[in-house]
Design a protein around this motif. Structure first.
Motif, PDB file in Angstrom:
ATOM      1  N   ILE A   1       0.872  -1.175   0.000  1.00 59.14           N
ATOM      2  CA  ILE A   1       0.000   0.000   0.000  1.00 59.14           C
ATOM      3  C   ILE A   1       0.906   1.221   0.000  1.00 59.14           C
ATOM      4  CG2 ILE A   1      -1.826   1.270   1.182  1.00 59.14           C
ATOM      5  CD1 ILE A   1      -2.744  -1.363   2.410  1.00 59.14           C
ATOM      6  N   SER A   2       0.942   1.910  -1.124  1.00 61.78           N
ATOM      7  CA  SER A   2       1.951   2.952  -1.357  1.00 61.78           C
ATOM      8  C   SER A   2       1.441   4.338  -0.968  1.00 61.78           C
ATOM      9  CB  SER A   2       2.367   2.945  -2.838  1.00 61.78           C
ATOM     10  OG  SER A   2       1.232   3.099  -3.675  1.00 61.78           O
ATOM     11  N   TYR A   3       0.840   4.427   0.221  1.00 63.31           N
ATOM     12  CA  TYR A   3       0.168   5.664   0.610  1.00 63.31           C
ATOM     13  C   TYR A   3       0.202   5.790   2.124  1.00 63.31           C
ATOM     14  CZ  TYR A   3      -3.252   9.423  -0.212  1.00 63.31           C
ATOM     15  OH  TYR A   3      -3.883  10.635  -0.319  1.00 63.31           O
ATOM     16  N   ASN A   4       0.356   7.022   2.619  1.00 66.04           N
ATOM     17  CA  ASN A   4       0.320   7.257   4.058  1.00 66.04           C
ATOM     18  C   ASN A   4      -1.057   6.923   4.635  1.00 66.04           C
ATOM     19  OD1 ASN A   4       2.974   8.241   4.459  1.00 66.04           O
ATOM     20  ND2 ASN A   4       2.385  10.286   3.771  1.00 66.04           N
ATOM     21  N   LEU A   5      -1.089   6.107   5.671  1.00 69.72           N
ATOM     22  CA  LEU A   5      -2.336   5.696   6.315  1.00 69.72           C
ATOM     23  C   LEU A   5      -2.412   6.312   7.709  1.00 69.72           C
ATOM     24  CD1 LEU A   5      -2.336   1.916   5.334  1.00 69.72           C
ATOM     25  CD2 LEU A   5      -3.433   3.818   4.134  1.00 69.72           C
ATOM     26  N   ILE A   6      -3.496   7.016   7.983  1.00 69.10           N
ATOM     27  CA  ILE A   6      -3.630   7.746   9.240  1.00 69.10           C
ATOM     28  C   ILE A   6      -5.012   7.512   9.834  1.00 69.10           C
ATOM     29  CG2 ILE A   6      -3.720  10.056  10.287  1.00 69.10           C
ATOM     30  CD1 ILE A   6      -1.717  11.005   8.221  1.00 69.10           C
ATOM     31  N   GLY A   7      -5.072   7.290  11.152  1.00 64.96           N
ATOM     32  CA  GLY A   7      -6.342   7.245  11.867  1.00 64.96           C
ATOM     33  C   GLY A   7      -6.726   5.862  12.346  1.00 64.96           C
ATOM     34  N   GLU A   8      -7.506   5.824  13.427  1.00 63.94           N
ATOM     35  CA  GLU A   8      -7.880   4.559  14.048  1.00 63.94           C
ATOM     36  C   GLU A   8      -8.707   3.682  13.106  1.00 63.94           C
ATOM     37  OE1 GLU A   8      -9.703   5.017  17.821  1.00 63.94           O
ATOM     38  OE2 GLU A   8      -8.015   6.104  18.711  1.00 63.94           O
ATOM     39  N   GLU A   9      -9.583   4.294  12.335  1.00 65.69           N
ATOM     40  CA  GLU A   9     -10.406   3.508  11.416  1.00 65.69           C
ATOM     41  C   GLU A   9      -9.547   2.752  10.410  1.00 65.69           C
ATOM     42  OE1 GLU A   9     -12.545   3.004   7.514  1.00 65.69           O
ATOM     43  OE2 GLU A   9     -10.941   4.434   7.964  1.00 65.69           O
TER      44      GLU A   9
END
Length: 359
Positions: A88-96
């Motif tokens: 997954i080539s993308y910044n992932l942010i957040g609890e969900e």
């Protein structure tokens, strides 16, 4: 002039309609897989172009080592179809997103990218919930000015943070050099690699991208894989970049001429809801194969405005034409399905399973 195949497609499916030539699709897959093999770089195709587990599996069967997804939603579709080894080539942010990432890790081998401390600080939550170590690559900007750390020192610092984070594993680097910036990318990578080695780390993954850079495949010494996406269909942008020919363009939008109100203008039934307003820096919004001098000059939502002033041949109302999009990835995302053909045979439809997965 409407070809017999175009007439049948218009009759059976209506227009505008996205049509893929499976002979060209398979030829594109085989050609780029062979090019990767010849340069000793693994192929990790980006599915953001086709968004189809069926086509992703064709790529893997041809030799791709895994796939690239931009969003968790895309990766969920692919993992549910049984595809493993996903970047997954993308910044992932957040609890969900961390909860979904944890669930995804239970189905597939997942690697994620990060370019800042905030993203990295959240990832241990997913690793803890999944009970599995999460591999992380540091995204590096080498001239494109999109995402990615701008200096090797920043990359080294993030590698240290990954190393110190419970449940995370530093996996390497992800780069997307400009088409002319590979010397800069090499300097950046060499310095970053030397720095992480002083921390006792190695870069198992050194990932480069995308389709316009296929002409640079293998130029980065140390690269382990490449992430091309558009090559499976190709488009006007890839032809302009010199990495594809018109015969390599596997997706066409079949569109009907619905108005010719004046000699030098006309209207297609494919507007911004079909071809999108992304020009890719090119003049006009697509190439009409039957009338290459014609220009799709502008759009309303359901109207493609034709400028025929430079066209030696001019379409008639009712003609079904074939358009090569400027940027095929965004066009596919507008479609629920594409029609598959092989030669003059219509094979049926293929769902665009991961369309609209923005999260």
């Amino acid at each position: 002039m409407t070809t017999p195949l175009a007439a049948r497609i218009a009759r059976e499916y209506g227009t505008p309609c996205a049509v893929i030539d499976m002979d060209r699709v398979e030829r594109n897959i085989a050609r780029i897989q062979a090019q990767c093999a010849a340069t000793g770089v693994a192929n990790r195709p980006h599915i953001k172009t086709h968004k189809s587990p069926v086509l992703a599996k064709l790529q893997i069967e041809a030799g791709a080592q895994g796939i690239t997804c931009q969003k968790i939603g895309e990766a969920e579709i692919m993992a549910d179809a049984g595809i493993d080894n996903i970047l997954i080539s993308y910044n992932l942010i957040g609890e969900e997103k961390m909860a979904r990432l944890a669930a995804l890790q239970a189905k597939a081998d997942i690697t994620v990218a990060a370019d800042n401390a905030t993203v990295i600080a959240g990832l241990p939550q997913a690793a803890k919930q999944s009970g599995r170590t999460l591999s992380v690559v540091v995204e590096c900007d080498t001239g494109r000015k999109r995402a990615g750390v701008e200096t090797p020192a920043e990359a080294i610092q993030l590698a240290r943070q990954i190393k110190a984070s419970e449940g995370l594993r530093f996996a390497g680097f992800m780069l997307y050099p400009t088409e002319t910036g590979w010397d800069e990318a090499q300097r950046f990578y060499d310095e970053a690699l030397a720095g992480v080695r002083t921390e006792g780390l190695e870069a198992a993954i050194v990932s480069t991208g995308g389709s316009p850079n296929l002409k640079n495949l293998g130029k980065l010494k140390g690269a382990t894989e490449h992430r091309p996406g558009t090559y499976i269909y190709n488009d006007r942008m890839q032809v302009a970049a010199g990495v594809a020919t018109w015969d390599d363009c596997a997706l066409h939008i079949y569109s009907t001429v619905v108005s010719r109100a004046a000699p030098e203008r006309g209207i297609l039934d494919a507007g911004s809801k079909t071809l999108t307003t992304d020009t890719g820096g090119l003049d006009g919004h697509g190439l009409i194969l039957e009338h290459p001098e014609a220009k799709i000059a502008r759009f309303a939502e359901e109207h493609g405005f034709l400028d025929l002033s430079r066209s030696n041949t001019r379409p008639h109302v009712g003609d079904v034409v074939r358009v090569v999009p400027n940027h095929v990835c965004v066009v596919v995302n507008m479609m629920d399905e594409v029609v598959m053909v092989r030669g003059e045979e219509i094979l049926g439809t293929l769902p665009v399973a991961a369309r609209g997965k923005l999260r």
